[in-house]
Motif scaffolding. Structure first.
Motif, PDB file in Angstrom:
ATOM      1  N   LYS A 146       0.858  -1.185   0.000  1.00 38.43           N
ATOM      2  CA  LYS A 146       0.000   0.000   0.000  1.00 38.43           C
ATOM      3  C   LYS A 146       0.894   1.236   0.000  1.00 38.43           C
ATOM      4  O   LYS A 146       2.046   1.182   0.378  1.00 38.43           O
ATOM      5  N   SER A 147       0.347   2.359  -0.405  1.00 39.49           N
ATOM      6  CA  SER A 147       1.092   3.613  -0.410  1.00 39.49           C
ATOM      7  C   SER A 147       0.965   4.280   0.956  1.00 39.49           C
ATOM      8  O   SER A 147       0.413   5.362   1.094  1.00 39.49           O
ATOM      9  N   ILE A 148       1.468   3.591   1.972  1.00 32.58           N
ATOM     10  CA  ILE A 148       1.430   4.095   3.338  1.00 32.58           C
ATOM     11  C   ILE A 148       2.864   4.204   3.830  1.00 32.58           C
ATOM     12  O   ILE A 148       3.639   3.260   3.708  1.00 32.58           O
ATOM     13  N   GLU A 149       3.210   5.370   4.337  1.00 36.25           N
ATOM     14  CA  GLU A 149       4.534   5.582   4.915  1.00 36.25           C
ATOM     15  C   GLU A 149       4.356   5.929   6.388  1.00 36.25           C
ATOM     16  O   GLU A 149       3.551   6.780   6.731  1.00 36.25           O
ATOM     17  N   ALA A 150       5.119   5.259   7.239  1.00 35.45           N
ATOM     18  CA  ALA A 150       5.070   5.540   8.671  1.00 35.45           C
ATOM     19  C   ALA A 150       6.441   6.031   9.116  1.00 35.45           C
ATOM     20  O   ALA A 150       7.453   5.417   8.785  1.00 35.45           O
ATOM     21  N   SER A 151       6.464   7.135   9.824  1.00 35.48           N
ATOM     22  CA  SER A 151       7.739   7.646  10.315  1.00 35.48           C
ATOM     23  C   SER A 151       7.685   7.779  11.837  1.00 35.48           C
ATOM     24  O   SER A 151       6.635   8.055  12.411  1.00 35.48           O
ATOM     25  N   ASN A 152       8.829   7.550  12.435  1.00 35.80           N
ATOM     26  CA  ASN A 152       8.994   7.686  13.881  1.00 35.80           C
ATOM     27  C   ASN A 152       8.046   6.769  14.657  1.00 35.80           C
ATOM     28  O   ASN A 152       7.546   7.139  15.721  1.00 35.80           O
ATOM     29  N   ALA A 153       7.812   5.569  14.113  1.00 38.30           N
ATOM     30  CA  ALA A 153       6.915   4.620  14.777  1.00 38.30           C
ATOM     31  C   ALA A 153       7.541   4.148  16.086  1.00 38.30           C
ATOM     32  O   ALA A 153       8.723   3.803  16.120  1.00 38.30           O
ATOM     33  N   PRO A 154       6.771   4.133  17.161  1.00 39.37           N
ATOM     34  CA  PRO A 154       7.318   3.708  18.456  1.00 39.37           C
ATOM     35  C   PRO A 154       7.578   2.203  18.482  1.00 39.37           C
ATOM     36  O   PRO A 154       6.995   1.445  17.711  1.00 39.37           O
ATOM     37  N   GLU A 155       8.449   1.798  19.381  1.00 42.28           N
ATOM     38  CA  GLU A 155       8.715   0.377  19.585  1.00 42.28           C
ATOM     39  C   GLU A 155       7.528  -0.227  20.334  1.00 42.28           C
ATOM     40  O   GLU A 155       7.228   0.172  21.448  1.00 42.28           O
ATOM     41  N   LEU A 156       6.852  -1.166  19.684  1.00 40.15           N
ATOM     42  CA  LEU A 156       5.674  -1.800  20.278  1.00 40.15           C
ATOM     43  C   LEU A 156       5.830  -3.309  20.198  1.00 40.15           C
ATOM     44  O   LEU A 156       6.614  -3.820  19.391  1.00 40.15           O
ATOM     45  N   ASP A 157       5.041  -4.019  21.006  1.00 39.53           N
ATOM     46  CA  ASP A 157       5.068  -5.475  20.875  1.00 39.53           C
ATOM     47  C   ASP A 157       4.300  -5.875  19.611  1.00 39.53           C
ATOM     48  O   ASP A 157       3.637  -5.060  18.977  1.00 39.53           O
ATOM     49  N   SER A 158       4.407  -7.132  19.232  1.00 40.82           N
ATOM     50  CA  SER A 158       3.835  -7.587  17.965  1.00 40.82           C
ATOM     51  C   SER A 158       2.314  -7.440  17.930  1.00 40.82           C
ATOM     52  O   SER A 158       1.741  -7.163  16.876  1.00 40.82           O
TER      53      SER A 158
END
Length: 105
Positions: free
Chosen positions: A6-18
């Protein structure tokens, strides 16, 4: 994060569990598909996550969305304590703005 071509960009995503990561990915993909059905044209969704430092045990989150469509751009942002709830609120705002934008054209 994986967004299935998909044309989705994520920036600065936090560290999360699965589990949390899969919930966020699924919310973004569902909303992107819904927006794509409404717009029925090329579009890009950029998601920027931000964590605000706090003195206590909680962390405040903010999510900024930018939906780029041919001819115009829509933005939405939300802030709160629960990341998934903040993301869903911002996605609801961008969905409403997209529907209104399509009705005006």
């Amino acid at each position: 994060m994986n967004f299935e071509n998909k044309s989705i960009e994520a920036s600065n995503a936090p560290e999360l569990d699965s589990f949390e990561t899969s919930k966020i990915e699924s919310a973004l993909i569902q909303s992107f598909d819904k927006l794509h059905r409404i717009v029925n044209n090329e579009m890009n969704l950029h998601v920027h996550f931000k964590q605000h430092e706090t003195n206590g045990s909680k962390t405040k989150h903010s999510v900024h969305l930018k939906l780029t469509l041919p001819g115009h751009t829509l933005v939405a942002s939300e802030t709160g304590w629960v990341l998934l709830a903040v993301l869903q609120k911002a996605l609801n705002v961008i969905e409403r703005e997209t529907v209104e934008s399509v009705k005006r054209r």
